[in-house]
Scaffold this motif. Structure first.
Motif, PDB file in Angstrom:
ATOM      1  N   SER A  78       0.731  -1.248  -0.093  1.00 25.24           N
ATOM      2  CA  SER A  78       0.108  -0.137  -0.049  1.00 25.24           C
ATOM      3  C   SER A  78       0.942   1.328  -0.165  1.00 25.24           C
ATOM      4  O   SER A  78       1.891   1.352   0.604  1.00 25.24           O
ATOM      5  CB  SER A  78      -1.078   0.054   1.189  1.00 25.24           C
ATOM      6  N   GLU A  79       0.574   2.126  -0.914  1.00 26.28           N
ATOM      7  CA  GLU A  79       1.160   3.423  -1.232  1.00 26.28           C
ATOM      8  C   GLU A  79       0.992   4.517   0.175  1.00 26.28           C
ATOM      9  O   GLU A  79      -0.061   4.076   0.747  1.00 26.28           O
ATOM     10  CB  GLU A  79       0.827   4.048  -2.442  1.00 26.28           C
ATOM     11  N   GLY A  80       1.763   5.243   0.348  1.00 26.26           N
ATOM     12  CA  GLY A  80       1.107   6.275   1.493  1.00 26.26           C
ATOM     13  C   GLY A  80       1.859   5.872   2.837  1.00 26.26           C
ATOM     14  O   GLY A  80       1.540   6.581   3.832  1.00 26.26           O
ATOM     15  N   GLY A 101       9.920  -3.343   2.270  1.00 26.91           N
ATOM     16  CA  GLY A 101       8.643  -3.022   2.381  1.00 26.91           C
ATOM     17  C   GLY A 101       7.903  -2.710   0.988  1.00 26.91           C
ATOM     18  O   GLY A 101       8.332  -3.161  -0.210  1.00 26.91           O
ATOM     19  N   GLU A 102       7.226  -1.484   0.864  1.00 25.98           N
ATOM     20  CA  GLU A 102       6.755  -1.089  -0.303  1.00 25.98           C
ATOM     21  C   GLU A 102       7.588  -0.764  -1.305  1.00 25.98           C
ATOM     22  O   GLU A 102       7.466  -1.203  -2.454  1.00 25.98           O
ATOM     23  CB  GLU A 102       5.783   0.073   0.212  1.00 25.98           C
ATOM     24  N   ASP A 103       8.885   0.085  -0.956  1.00 22.79           N
ATOM     25  CA  ASP A 103      10.064  -0.186  -1.625  1.00 22.79           C
ATOM     26  C   ASP A 103      11.216   0.169  -0.586  1.00 22.79           C
ATOM     27  O   ASP A 103      10.955   0.460   0.679  1.00 22.79           O
ATOM     28  CB  ASP A 103       9.959   0.807  -2.751  1.00 22.79           C
ATOM     29  N   ALA A 104      12.321   0.237  -1.013  1.00 21.27           N
ATOM     30  CA  ALA A 104      13.645  -0.050  -0.032  1.00 21.27           C
ATOM     31  C   ALA A 104      14.146   1.762   0.138  1.00 21.27           C
ATOM     32  O   ALA A 104      14.458   2.184   1.144  1.00 21.27           O
ATOM     33  CB  ALA A 104      14.772  -0.669  -0.493  1.00 21.27           C
ATOM     34  N   MET A 105      14.396   2.398  -1.039  1.00 19.71           N
ATOM     35  CA  MET A 105      14.840   3.884  -0.963  1.00 19.71           C
ATOM     36  C   MET A 105      14.123   4.647  -2.167  1.00 19.71           C
ATOM     37  O   MET A 105      13.862   3.806  -3.136  1.00 19.71           O
ATOM     38  CB  MET A 105      16.172   3.577  -1.258  1.00 19.71           C
ATOM     39  N   THR A 106      13.620   5.772  -1.755  1.00 17.77           N
ATOM     40  CA  THR A 106      12.946   6.553  -2.791  1.00 17.77           C
ATOM     41  C   THR A 106      13.679   7.964  -2.770  1.00 17.77           C
ATOM     42  O   THR A 106      14.049   8.360  -1.868  1.00 17.77           O
ATOM     43  CB  THR A 106      11.583   6.738  -2.357  1.00 17.77           C
ATOM     44  N   VAL A 107      13.887   8.495  -4.087  1.00 19.39           N
ATOM     45  CA  VAL A 107      14.481   9.543  -4.330  1.00 19.39           C
ATOM     46  C   VAL A 107      13.362  10.667  -4.426  1.00 19.39           C
ATOM     47  O   VAL A 107      12.572  10.431  -5.329  1.00 19.39           O
ATOM     48  CB  VAL A 107      15.351   9.848  -5.516  1.00 19.39           C
ATOM     49  N   ASP A 111       7.960  -5.769  -4.980  1.00 19.69           N
ATOM     50  CA  ASP A 111       7.972  -4.865  -6.165  1.00 19.69           C
ATOM     51  C   ASP A 111       9.444  -4.180  -6.349  1.00 19.69           C
ATOM     52  O   ASP A 111      10.412  -4.838  -7.005  1.00 19.69           O
ATOM     53  CB  ASP A 111       7.025  -4.007  -6.309  1.00 19.69           C
ATOM     54  N   LYS A 112       9.472  -3.029  -6.006  1.00 23.75           N
ATOM     55  CA  LYS A 112      10.638  -2.361  -6.475  1.00 23.75           C
ATOM     56  C   LYS A 112      11.723  -2.314  -5.046  1.00 23.75           C
ATOM     57  O   LYS A 112      11.441  -2.322  -4.052  1.00 23.75           O
ATOM     58  CB  LYS A 112      10.180  -0.731  -6.504  1.00 23.75           C
ATOM     59  N   PHE A 113      13.036  -2.285  -5.471  1.00 23.74           N
ATOM     60  CA  PHE A 113      14.050  -1.920  -4.551  1.00 23.74           C
ATOM     61  C   PHE A 113      14.277  -0.380  -4.581  1.00 23.74           C
ATOM     62  O   PHE A 113      13.770   0.429  -3.435  1.00 23.74           O
ATOM     63  CB  PHE A 113      15.192  -2.739  -5.000  1.00 23.74           C
ATOM     64  N   LEU A 114      14.593   0.181  -5.504  1.00 19.47           N
ATOM     65  CA  LEU A 114      14.830   1.805  -5.658  1.00 19.47           C
ATOM     66  C   LEU A 114      13.958   2.397  -6.244  1.00 19.47           C
ATOM     67  O   LEU A 114      13.456   1.822  -7.430  1.00 19.47           O
ATOM     68  CB  LEU A 114      16.089   1.923  -6.011  1.00 19.47           C
ATOM     69  N   GLN A 115      13.319   3.448  -6.104  1.00 18.58           N
ATOM     70  CA  GLN A 115      12.297   4.434  -6.807  1.00 18.58           C
ATOM     71  C   GLN A 115      12.956   5.549  -6.875  1.00 18.58           C
ATOM     72  O   GLN A 115      13.215   6.474  -5.873  1.00 18.58           O
ATOM     73  CB  GLN A 115      11.081   4.239  -5.687  1.00 18.58           C
ATOM     74  N   ALA A 116      12.840   6.093  -8.098  1.00 19.97           N
ATOM     75  CA  ALA A 116      13.283   7.259  -8.470  1.00 19.97           C
ATOM     76  C   ALA A 116      12.008   8.207  -8.826  1.00 19.97           C
ATOM     77  O   ALA A 116      11.411   8.325  -9.978  1.00 19.97           O
ATOM     78  CB  ALA A 116      14.129   7.327  -9.601  1.00 19.97           C
ATOM     79  N   ASN A 117      11.489   9.208  -7.934  1.00 22.36           N
ATOM     80  CA  ASN A 117      10.539  10.193  -8.204  1.00 22.36           C
ATOM     81  C   ASN A 117      11.105  11.596  -8.394  1.00 22.36           C
ATOM     82  O   ASN A 117      10.221  12.542  -8.536  1.00 22.36           O
ATOM     83  CB  ASN A 117       9.623  10.272  -6.693  1.00 22.36           C
ATOM     84  N   ALA A 118      12.418  11.804  -8.701  1.00 19.26           N
ATOM     85  CA  ALA A 118      12.743  13.170  -9.091  1.00 19.26           C
ATOM     86  C   ALA A 118      14.208  12.957  -9.881  1.00 19.26           C
ATOM     87  O   ALA A 118      14.639  11.813  -9.824  1.00 19.26           O
ATOM     88  CB  ALA A 118      12.980  13.759  -7.858  1.00 19.26           C
ATOM     89  N   GLN A 142      11.966   4.215 -12.380  1.00 23.86           N
ATOM     90  CA  GLN A 142      11.595   5.619 -12.431  1.00 23.86           C
ATOM     91  C   GLN A 142      10.303   5.815 -12.258  1.00 23.86           C
ATOM     92  O   GLN A 142       9.326   5.142 -13.118  1.00 23.86           O
ATOM     93  CB  GLN A 142      12.049   6.169 -13.556  1.00 23.86           C
ATOM     94  N   ASN A 143       9.602   6.604 -11.570  1.00 22.81           N
ATOM     95  CA  ASN A 143       8.147   6.854 -11.450  1.00 22.81           C
ATOM     96  C   ASN A 143       7.522   6.486 -12.759  1.00 22.81           C
ATOM     97  O   ASN A 143       7.911   7.434 -13.777  1.00 22.81           O
ATOM     98  CB  ASN A 143       7.947   8.101 -10.465  1.00 22.81           C
ATOM     99  N   GLY A 144       6.671   6.058 -12.585  1.00 25.16           N
ATOM    100  CA  GLY A 144       5.786   5.677 -14.111  1.00 25.16           C
ATOM    101  C   GLY A 144       5.320   6.810 -14.553  1.00 25.16           C
ATOM    102  O   GLY A 144       4.653   7.840 -14.110  1.00 25.16           O
TER     103      GLY A 144
HETATM  104  O1  DGU Z   1       2.045   8.012  -9.286  1.00 25.81           O
HETATM  105  O2  DGU Z   1       3.454   8.571  -7.464  1.00 25.81           O
HETATM  106  O3  DGU Z   1       5.059   4.011  -6.282  1.00 25.81           O
HETATM  107  O4  DGU Z   1       7.171   6.473  -4.410  1.00 25.81           O
HETATM  108  C1  DGU Z   1       1.833   7.510  -8.381  1.00 25.81           C
HETATM  109  C2  DGU Z   1       2.929   7.633  -7.335  1.00 25.81           C
HETATM  110  C3  DGU Z   1       3.387   6.229  -6.962  1.00 25.81           C
HETATM  111  C4  DGU Z   1       4.519   6.368  -5.777  1.00 25.81           C
HETATM  112  C5  DGU Z   1       5.495   5.177  -5.895  1.00 25.81           C
HETATM  113  C6  DGU Z   1       6.264   5.268  -4.614  1.00 25.81           C
HETATM  114  O5  DGU Z   1       4.068   5.939  -8.198  1.00 25.81           O
HETATM  115  O6  DGU Z   1       3.825   6.326  -4.823  1.00 25.81           O
HETATM  116  O7  DGU Z   1       6.143   4.500  -3.909  1.00 25.81           O
END
Ligand code: DGU
Ligand code: CA
Ligand code: CA
Ligand code: CA
Length: 195
Positions: free
Chosen positions: A40-42, A85-91, A109-116, A136-138
């Protein structure tokens, strides 16, 4: 990485704004208030690094929650996620992120997540049993440059690097891949391996 020297309960996200936080190889176990480590996100992260902070000598215990969030660059050194957990490290915002001597296990699902936009440099890692190494964020088109060197990556159900951005680059070198899926997924400007 570390042999655990004891455990520490985490009631709320530990914020490291600049400077260095040395976890002294304790195992950090987040409260369920941060999240349950599901998909779950958030969920909240266990650590939040800001403005070039360094986090070192940390084991994240059985609930991975949302891992480690990085704002404006940072360094992660000698970190083990025992149960991603949901992921390990998020930029979370632009910067240079360095990860060295890290291990991560058992994500869904993901190990590293790049949101920037970011330059992410990973060296000396062991990552086993999850969906993909980096996402990289979808749907985003900013530029992420990821390099991975001297890693053991195994049992990725999907693959190593995935982006939707034709501006991003990925490179993996000197690494051992076993049942790791496709190396390059998506629309990379360049994605290469020299193993
Ligand atoms: O667009 O940004 O899964 O940081 C949807 C959201 C989602 C992120 C991402 C994350 O992609 O919450 O875990
Ligand atoms: Ca996510
Ligand atoms: Ca997340
Ligand atoms: Ca997990």
């Amino acid at each position: 990485t570390c042999q655990s020297t004891g455990s520490q309960f985490v009631r709320e996200t530990i914020v490291v704004n600049g400077g260095t936080y040395d976890g002294q190889c304790r195992t950090f176990n987040p409260s369920s208030a941060l999240g349950d480590g599901s998909q779950s996100e958030g969920q909240d992260p266990v650590f939040r690094l800001e403005n070039g902070a360094t986090l070192k000598n940390v084991i994240i215990g059985q609930n991975g929650a949302d891992g480690i969030h990085v704002y404006n660059g940072g360094t992660l050194e000698n970190i083990r996620w025992t149960d991603v957990g949901e992921d390990a490290m998020t930029v979370k915002s632009e910067g240079n992120v360095i990860l060295r001597n890290i291990e991560g296990y058992n994500g869904s699902d993901k190990f590293l997540q790049a949101n920037a936009a970011s330059n992410i440099t990973v060296s000396n890692c062991v990552v086993d049993n999850m969906g993909k190494f980096l996402r990289q964020n979808g749907g985003t088109t900013f530029e992420v440059n990821i390099t991975v060197d001297n890693c053991d990556i195994s049992n990725m159900s999907e693959g190593i690097f995935r982006t939707d951005s034709s501006r991003s680059t990925a490179h993996i070198s000197n690494s051992r891949l076993r049942n790791a899926g496709r190396v390059c997924i998506g629309n990379w400007a360049s994605c290469t391996s020299s193993n």
